[in-house]
Design a protein around this motif. Structure first.
Motif, PDB file in Angstrom:
ATOM      1  N   UNK A 213      -9.322  -8.029 -13.081  1.00 25.20           N
ATOM      2  CA  UNK A 213      -9.036  -8.827 -11.888  1.00 25.20           C
ATOM      3  C   UNK A 213      -8.820  -7.936 -10.671  1.00 25.20           C
ATOM      4  N   UNK A 214      -8.153  -6.809 -10.869  1.00 26.70           N
ATOM      5  CA  UNK A 214      -7.960  -5.851  -9.768  1.00 26.70           C
ATOM      6  C   UNK A 214      -9.309  -5.354  -9.273  1.00 26.70           C
ATOM      7  N   UNK A 215     -10.198  -5.005 -10.199  1.00 24.73           N
ATOM      8  CA  UNK A 215     -11.535  -4.540  -9.825  1.00 24.73           C
ATOM      9  C   UNK A 215     -12.266  -5.595  -9.013  1.00 24.73           C
ATOM     10  N   UNK A 216     -12.261  -6.819  -9.500  1.00 20.96           N
ATOM     11  CA  UNK A 216     -12.970  -7.896  -8.805  1.00 20.96           C
ATOM     12  C   UNK A 216     -12.387  -8.118  -7.413  1.00 20.96           C
ATOM     13  N   UNK A 217     -11.072  -8.118  -7.312  1.00 21.22           N
ATOM     14  CA  UNK A 217     -10.437  -8.358  -6.017  1.00 21.22           C
ATOM     15  C   UNK A 217     -10.698  -7.190  -5.056  1.00 21.22           C
ATOM     16  N   UNK A 218     -10.618  -5.958  -5.548  1.00 21.05           N
ATOM     17  CA  UNK A 218     -10.891  -4.790  -4.695  1.00 21.05           C
ATOM     18  C   UNK A 218     -12.343  -4.821  -4.211  1.00 21.05           C
ATOM     19  N   UNK A 219     -13.275  -5.167  -5.078  1.00 20.48           N
ATOM     20  CA  UNK A 219     -14.683  -5.265  -4.674  1.00 20.48           C
ATOM     21  C   UNK A 219     -14.859  -6.356  -3.626  1.00 20.48           C
ATOM     22  N   UNK A 220     -14.168  -7.486  -3.820  1.00 20.01           N
ATOM     23  CA  UNK A 220     -14.258  -8.561  -2.848  1.00 20.01           C
ATOM     24  C   UNK A 220     -13.685  -8.131  -1.500  1.00 20.01           C
TER      25      UNK A 220
ATOM     26  N   UNK B 145     -17.092   1.367  -9.330  1.00 16.91           N
ATOM     27  CA  UNK B 145     -15.814   1.314  -8.610  1.00 16.91           C
ATOM     28  C   UNK B 145     -14.739   0.831  -9.565  1.00 16.91           C
ATOM     29  N   UNK B 146     -13.612   1.536  -9.596  1.00 12.42           N
ATOM     30  CA  UNK B 146     -12.524   1.206 -10.508  1.00 12.42           C
ATOM     31  C   UNK B 146     -11.212   1.197  -9.729  1.00 12.42           C
ATOM     32  N   UNK B 147     -10.559   0.040  -9.710  1.00 14.37           N
ATOM     33  CA  UNK B 147      -9.305  -0.086  -8.985  1.00 14.37           C
ATOM     34  C   UNK B 147      -8.199  -0.510  -9.944  1.00 14.37           C
TER      35      UNK B 147
ATOM     36  N   UNK C  88      -4.089  -3.412  -6.533  1.00 16.78           N
ATOM     37  CA  UNK C  88      -4.823  -3.974  -5.401  1.00 16.78           C
ATOM     38  C   UNK C  88      -4.595  -3.121  -4.162  1.00 16.78           C
ATOM     39  N   UNK C  89      -5.681  -2.612  -3.550  1.00 20.24           N
ATOM     40  CA  UNK C  89      -5.546  -1.777  -2.354  1.00 20.24           C
ATOM     41  C   UNK C  89      -5.349  -2.620  -1.105  1.00 20.24           C
ATOM     42  N   UNK C  90      -5.019  -1.962  -0.016  1.00 20.67           N
ATOM     43  CA  UNK C  90      -4.933  -2.577   1.305  1.00 20.67           C
ATOM     44  C   UNK C  90      -6.161  -2.097   2.069  1.00 20.67           C
TER      45      UNK C  90
END
Length: 172
Positions: free
Chosen positions: A23-30, A43-45, A48-50
């Motif tokens: 979910x973090x990956x999907x949200x970071x990509x979005x 890409x691997x997150x 969740x980044x800002x």
């Protein structure tokens, strides 16, 4: 008994990380996609980044991230800090991140130009900034021209660089 509690806690945290990580990956990509950033595969997150990327005056890509970019955010970083990675690109800035770059709870602020080469690792709390954010002259800071007198200079980080924890890389 303490060992049992420790192992149970570790198992729960590991399971939680495995379940939440996609979910973090999907949200970071979005976040990157919605900000008009381009990233390569892999890409691997963790967390969740800002992400704050301005659209700019032209429709060109303000942020380009290479293959296998990894970022650790908040408690998913090595230090278990609450600090998330911040990627900020101003409307006149261009951020280029190479392949196989890893950052942990880092801050990248680009108002003009930041380039990070391939195979770079940035430790916890690294700050990379190409600007002073405001005028350096105290009199100018008090006036309306404060932001107009801020200075920026490109930052270029070569390939195969390790940036130690807590390092500040400033303009130029």
């Amino acid at each position: 008994m303490q060992l049992l509690i420790y192992l149970a806690k570790k198992a729960v945290l590991r399971c939680w990380g495995v379940c939440v990580h996609p979910l973090h990956n999907m949200y970071a990509r979005w976040l990157l996609y919605s900000s008009n950033a381009v990233h390569g595969p892999g890409l691997c997150s963790f967390g969740i980044p800002d992400v704050r990327i301005s659209r700019g005056r032209s429709h060109s890509v303000r942020c380009r991230i290479g293959r296998e970019f990894t970022m650790r955010n908040g408690s998913h970083g090595v230090s278990r800090s609450s600090q998330r990675c911040l990627i900020s690109v101003d409307r006149d800035g261009v951020l280029r991140i190479g392949d196989r770059v890893g950052i942990s709870n880092a801050v990248i602020i680009c108002t003009r130009s930041v380039t990070i080469g391939n195979d770079v690792k940035a430790g916890f709390g690294v700050h990379i900034m190409d600007t002073d954010f405001h005028a350096l002259d105290p009199e100018a800071r008090r006036g309306p021209d404060d932001l107009l007198q801020r200075r920026s200079a490109p930052v270029r980080i070569g390939e195969n660089v390790f940036i130690g924890a807590g390092t500040f890389i400033l303009k130029g």
